[in-house]
Design a protein around this motif. Sequence first.
Motif, short mmCIF file in Angstrom:
data_model
loop_
_atom_site.label_atom_id
_atom_site.label_comp_id
_atom_site.label_asym_id
_atom_site.label_seq_id
_atom_site.Cartn_x
_atom_site.Cartn_y
_atom_site.Cartn_z
N VAL A 189 0.86 -1.18 0.00
CA VAL A 189 0.00 0.00 0.00
C VAL A 189 0.90 1.23 0.00
O VAL A 189 1.81 1.33 0.82
N PRO A 190 0.68 2.17 -0.93
CA PRO A 190 1.53 3.36 -0.96
C PRO A 190 1.46 4.14 0.35
O PRO A 190 0.39 4.36 0.90
N ALA A 191 2.63 4.52 0.84
CA ALA A 191 2.71 5.28 2.08
C ALA A 191 2.33 6.73 1.82
O ALA A 191 2.56 7.27 0.74
N PHE A 192 1.74 7.33 2.81
CA PHE A 192 1.44 8.75 2.73
C PHE A 192 1.85 9.41 4.03
O PHE A 192 1.79 8.83 5.10
N THR A 193 2.34 10.63 3.90
CA THR A 193 2.77 11.36 5.09
C THR A 193 1.61 12.15 5.65
O THR A 193 0.64 12.43 4.97
N SER A 194 1.75 12.49 6.91
CA SER A 194 0.72 13.24 7.61
C SER A 194 1.39 14.47 8.23
O SER A 194 2.61 14.61 8.14
N PRO A 195 0.63 15.32 8.86
CA PRO A 195 1.27 16.41 9.60
C PRO A 195 2.25 15.82 10.62
O PRO A 195 2.07 14.71 11.09
N PHE A 196 3.27 16.60 10.96
CA PHE A 196 4.26 16.14 11.93
C PHE A 196 3.59 15.73 13.22
O PHE A 196 2.57 16.28 13.63
N ALA A 197 4.21 14.78 13.90
CA ALA A 197 3.73 14.39 15.22
C ALA A 197 3.80 15.62 16.13
O ALA A 197 4.80 16.33 16.14
N PRO A 198 2.73 15.89 16.87
CA PRO A 198 2.72 17.09 17.71
C PRO A 198 3.66 16.94 18.90
O PRO A 198 4.06 15.84 19.27
N GLU A 199 4.00 18.05 19.51
CA GLU A 199 4.86 18.04 20.69
C GLU A 199 4.19 17.28 21.84
O GLU A 199 4.87 16.64 22.62
N ASN A 200 2.87 17.35 21.92
CA ASN A 200 2.14 16.64 23.00
C ASN A 200 1.56 15.32 22.48
O ASN A 200 0.42 14.98 22.73
N TRP A 201 2.39 14.55 21.76
CA TRP A 201 1.94 13.30 21.14
C TRP A 201 1.38 12.32 22.16
O TRP A 201 0.55 11.49 21.83
N SER A 202 1.79 12.41 23.42
CA SER A 202 1.30 11.47 24.43
C SER A 202 -0.10 11.83 24.92
O SER A 202 -0.74 11.03 25.60
N ALA A 203 -0.59 13.02 24.56
CA ALA A 203 -1.93 13.49 24.97
C ALA A 203 -2.10 13.43 26.49
O ALA A 203 -3.17 13.15 27.00
N GLY A 204 -1.00 13.67 27.21
CA GLY A 204 -1.06 13.69 28.67
C GLY A 204 -1.08 12.32 29.32
O GLY A 204 -1.19 12.22 30.54
N ALA A 205 -0.98 11.27 28.54
CA ALA A 205 -1.01 9.91 29.09
C ALA A 205 0.33 9.56 29.73
O ALA A 205 1.38 9.99 29.26
N PRO A 206 0.30 8.76 30.79
CA PRO A 206 1.57 8.31 31.38
C PRO A 206 2.27 7.35 30.42
O PRO A 206 1.63 6.60 29.69
N ARG A 207 3.59 7.41 30.43
CA ARG A 207 4.37 6.51 29.58
C ARG A 207 4.36 5.10 30.15
O ARG A 207 4.31 4.91 31.35
N LEU A 208 4.44 4.16 29.25
CA LEU A 208 4.49 2.75 29.64
C LEU A 208 5.77 2.51 30.42
O LEU A 208 6.87 2.76 29.93
N GLY A 209 5.63 2.03 31.64
CA GLY A 209 6.78 1.74 32.49
C GLY A 209 7.37 0.38 32.20
O GLY A 209 6.67 -0.54 31.77
#
Length: 190
Positions: free
Chosen positions: A36-56
């Motif tokens: 499937v042809p790849a397509f780019t999207s807008p850059f990943a935002p600075e708050n990519w985690s959306a405030g979620a805790p990181r997986l420990g």
Amino acid sequence: MRAIRCLTLLLAAFAPSAFAQGLYQVEMILVRQNNVPAFTSPFAPENWSAGAPRLGKDAEQRPALEDEATRLEATADYTVLMHRAWQQQVGDGPSRIALGEGNEQFGHFPIEGNLSIGQGRFITVEANLWVNQLDGNGSVLQSEQFRQANSNVKGGQLTFLDGGHLALLLKVTPPGTPKMPPMDPELLEQ
């Protein structure tokens, strides 16, 4: 009146385990579909985690879908980008966790995003992931976004979420779900 009370007790006793609260076993495989042809999207935002805790590291588990990942890697049709397994606490509301794969540079990972799991009659999943190309300074040069939601995920079953050139194999097992017997390889080849 007595019959209604008995019926209520019976329904409570046989309620599906998808309503269970506690530690859910989660395993995901993020793949690129090479046909499937790849397509780019807008850059990943600075708050990519959306405030979620990181997986420990303490929540991570040994992946159980090794055979599936090996089969995907053996074909030219798929490239496995990330394969992770962990335990995630799910309570009354949706539970979101932030995932990062690769070396972090200035707050971004080569693969980053978040996964939200909620409970109900079925399991609700919302995945928002980015595959980033980073330069030597850690700046995002290009991003590919995978964003899918499914509110009909069955506990303990492998689910395929298709996002075009990126796809996700996901298995979410609520607490108390009986283990499925292994499939006979001869049945899979038919």
